[in-house]
Design an enzyme around this catalytic site. Structure first.
Site, mmCIF file in Angstrom:
data_model
loop_
_atom_site.group_PDB
_atom_site.id
_atom_site.type_symbol
_atom_site.label_atom_id
_atom_site.label_comp_id
_atom_site.label_asym_id
_atom_site.label_seq_id
_atom_site.Cartn_x
_atom_site.Cartn_y
_atom_site.Cartn_z
ATOM 1 C CD GLU A 48 -1.707 -2.329 1.759
ATOM 2 O OE1 GLU A 48 -0.511 -2.550 2.057
ATOM 3 O OE2 GLU A 48 -2.621 -3.158 1.956
ATOM 4 C CG PHE A 110 -9.498 -9.419 11.621
ATOM 5 C CD1 PHE A 110 -8.263 -9.820 12.116
ATOM 6 C CD2 PHE A 110 -9.712 -9.442 10.258
ATOM 7 C CE1 PHE A 110 -7.261 -10.234 11.251
ATOM 8 C CE2 PHE A 110 -8.714 -9.859 9.383
ATOM 9 C CZ PHE A 110 -7.488 -10.256 9.885
ATOM 10 C CD GLN A 111 -7.060 -7.093 7.955
ATOM 11 O OE1 GLN A 111 -7.923 -6.868 7.122
ATOM 12 N NE2 GLN A 111 -5.871 -7.580 7.637
ATOM 13 C CE LYS A 160 -16.936 -6.330 4.064
ATOM 14 N NZ LYS A 160 -17.853 -6.264 2.986
ATOM 15 C CG MET A 444 23.348 11.660 2.750
ATOM 16 S SD MET A 444 21.639 12.110 2.548
ATOM 17 C CE MET A 444 21.789 13.316 1.272
#
Lengths: 509, 158
Positions: A48, A110-111, A160, A444
């Site tokens: 993502e 959940f999630q 949802k 760097m």
């Protein structure tokens, strides 16, 4: 009409043609509704975070808001770095996340993650939609906010069940983007200040590109004859092959830039925020010059240093109004002393029309100083946040947006952060040239450890990677040069590729 | 010069708006002395009264940063002579031996007794900063059990 379909309708209203998304339980209704929709193409990346960088690459290559979508929980938290990057660089983006159904919110389902709370400080604004009736207008507001004034990312979190509930869809035309117009009094004061100055310097930031004001800036610089410098975000806002162009402020400015700063009696900063790196240049080399600050964001005026004078407004409008008020001055030139790294100029020579993206590190600083970029939206780098792993997914977004060749310049350290995205580039057969300057270390960071920690290099060795084997495994043509040896031939080979191509430059620097 | 400034911030009365404002102050390191919030005559709009501390440059920054918050409708800095009020609830130690004395002092400040027990008194007092602080100092001499302050709410005169 179902919520998911309403979203598709609003995306069509907003003329969205590209969505970067990654599937997951709570976002499936939206993905299903987006399937085979005329005018909207769905792309996915390996993670993502890369979807957000791709959306940002798309936005910075086109000026249109990038759109990204992800599922709840880890999908949403994976957007965080990309949103923060877009926020720091004022890139217009709209992120749509699914969340657990409304009745489960706040119950650690959940999630479930409070992504609204998590992203509050790294977005320009964010929303959580609590009813399908408010969905369309919320999404429209998200696009308006993302693209108005000082642009930035906006997140819309949608439980949802709202994707699947029904409401009446009432079409609307996108509202006009709102840009603040400059005040006459500020303009007159600025014009007087400019007319009284004898050695002004014009410094350009990302705001010039965001306001599509490069042509106005060019006319302005020509009328005033000023030497022109840019920030990293301002690269492309002024043609670097112009004799008034001097180089970059910030990290490691070149001698001509510093000389111009020492000479200057008025520093005109346009579309920039006087970052601490830039202020260091000013304090050291031009502590007494007057500052004229032109910016769209009132909160930037006087935030990091007191401006002698300021004009707040959209830069295009500011310059358009300012131009007739100022008198022309004779041009002032400095010796052309931009020290460009030949490795980078040779690559640019091979792909002069390409869009360039970079990762973050030593190669990025060299790219900023060395690529003679002449057009806006042809150089995309992570300026404010400095996100390693930004470049390749941003290149993917820019290639999808423009159809042009995109060259991503990377160090081996950054490449190790996003190498799986090569497979995304291959999957979509994108015209991307991936260049890895491989010095087998985080260059760097080593420099910092040399300077501040007596050369003790901690965690800076990068994994040994057989890049030709990796390229072969992903089906990417591979060419290599060592320390620039035979680079012209390597570039000739690379130019023959229509799709993805991999160039490794082995180097000790 | 660092001074206390009082801002009236009108915001959309929506979820998370308090977090946005307080988060902005926390993130940018601005000092809040007190923050109160309540609905206005229009239930869609809330009014926040924020007492903040800073020099002129910081206060200008605070106002500009607040104006950038999408849910902020307007920001006003109140004048020095604005009407500022705060309410304290103060629980003081007071028993048979000194209750009358405590009540006597409270009377001077027009503090109202709300509750009395053999060992304590609870007063309500409303007023401007100097009055409340003076009352607080006086009550300290008897022993303060606890105090609850509402924070300042304010508006310009006229």
């Amino acid at each position: 009409m179902k919520g998911a379909e309403i979203i598709v309708k609003v995306l069509q209203e907003q003329k969205v043609d590209t969505v970067f998304g990654y599937p997951g339980g709570t976002i499936l209704s939206l993905l299903d509704a987006l399937r085979n929709k005329r005018g909207i193409k769905l792309y996915t990346n390996c993670h993502e975070q890369f979807c957000t960088h791709a959306a940002e690459g798309y936005a910075r290559a086109t000026g249109k808001p990038g759109v990204v979508t992800a599922t709840s929980g880890p999908g949403a938290t994976n957007l965080v770095t990309g949103l923060a990057n877009a926020y720091m660089d004022s890139t217009p983006m709209v992120a749509i996340t699914g969340n657990v159904p409304l009745h489960l919110l706040g119950r650690d389902a959940f999630q479930e993650i409070d992504i609204y709370g998590v992203t509050m400080s790294i977005t320009k604004h964010n929303f959580i939609v609590k009813s399908v009736e408010s969905l369309a207008d919320t999404l429209r507001s998200a696009f308006r906010i993302a693209s108005s004034g000082r642009k930035g990312p906006v997140l819309v979190d949608i439980p949802k069940n709202i994707f699947d509930e029904c409401a009446k869809y009432v079409p609307a035309t996108p509202s006009e983007e709102v840009f603040p117009l400059p005040r006459g009094e500020e303009l007159r004061e600025a014009a007087e200040l400019i007319d009284r100055s004898s050695r002004p310097v014009l410094c350009l930031g990302g705001g010039v590109i965001a306001s599509n004001a490069a042509e106005k800036v060019y006319t302005f610089a020509k009328k005033l004859g000023t030497p022109v410098i840019t920030t990293a975000m301002g690269i492309g806002s002024f043609p670097q092959d112009d004799e008034q162009y001097l180089g970059l402020v910030g990290l490691q400015p070149n001698p001509s830039t510093l000389q111009a700063l020492r000479d200057c009696d008025l520093f005109i900063g346009a579309g920039l925020r006087f970052s601490e790196r830039m202020l260091e240049n000013l304090r050291l080399h031009s502590p007494h010059c007057k500052i004229l600050h032109l910016d769209i964001d009132e909160a930037e005026i006087g935030k990091n240093l007191p401006a002698y004078s300021a004009v707040v407004g959209d830069l295009f409008a500011v310059l358009e109004s300012l131009l007739p008020l100022v008198s022309a001055k004779a041009p002032r030139y400095y010796p052309d002393a931009v020290p460009r790294d030949p490795l980078y100029t040779q690559i640019f020579g091979a792909f002069p029309d390409a869009v360039y993206t970079t990762e973050v590190g030593a190669h990025q600083i060299k790219a900023c100083h060395s690529l003679p970029i002449v057009k806006p939206r042809h150089f995309i780098t992570s300026g404010g946040l400095g996100t390693m792993g930004f470049g390749l997914p941003a290149a993917i977004g820019a290639a999808i947006a423009t159809g042009k060749r995109v060259v991503n310049l990377a160090g081996d350290g950054s490449f190790a952060m996003n190498l799986q995205e090569l497979s995304t580039a291959v999957k979509y057969r994108l015209p991307i040239t991936q260049v890895v300057f491989n010095n087998r270390r985080l260059g760097m960071i080593c420099d910092l450890q040399d300077r501040d920690y007596e050369g003790r290099h901690i965690l800076t060795e990068t994994p040994a990677m057989d890049l030709p084997a990796m390229a072969t495994a992903m089906g990417v043509p591979f060419v290599r040069s060592t320390e620039g040896e035979g680079l012209p031939a390597v570039l000739t080979e690379a130019r023959k590729e229509k799709g993805v191509c991999f160039i490794e430059v082995l180097t000790d620097h | 010069m660092e001074q206390i400034h009082v801002l009236s911030v009108f915001v959309n009365n929506c979820v998370g708006v308090l977090t946005r404002i307080s988060g902005l102050f926390a993130r940018r390191g601005y000092n809040i002395k007190s923050l109160t919030v309540g609905e206005t005559e229009n239930p869609a709009v809330s009014r926040m009264t924020i007492e903040c501390i800073g020099d002129a440059q910081i206060i200008t920054q605070i106002k500009s940063q607040l104006r950038k918050v999408v849910d902020v409708i307007s920001v006003e800095e109140l004048k020095a002579d604005a009407v500022c009020r705060e309410l304290f609830l103060v629980k003081v130690r007071a028993n048979d031996t000194n209750r009358t004395a405590v009540m006597g002092v409270a009377e001077i400040y027009r503090a109202r007794p709300l509750d009395v027990t053999p060992e304590t008194l609870v007063f309500e007092i409303c007023g401007d900063r100097s009055k409340l602080e003076s009352f607080f100092e006086m009550m300290k001499t008897y022993g303060i059990v606890e105090i609850a302050r509402t924070g300042v709410t304010a508006m310009d005169r006229g």
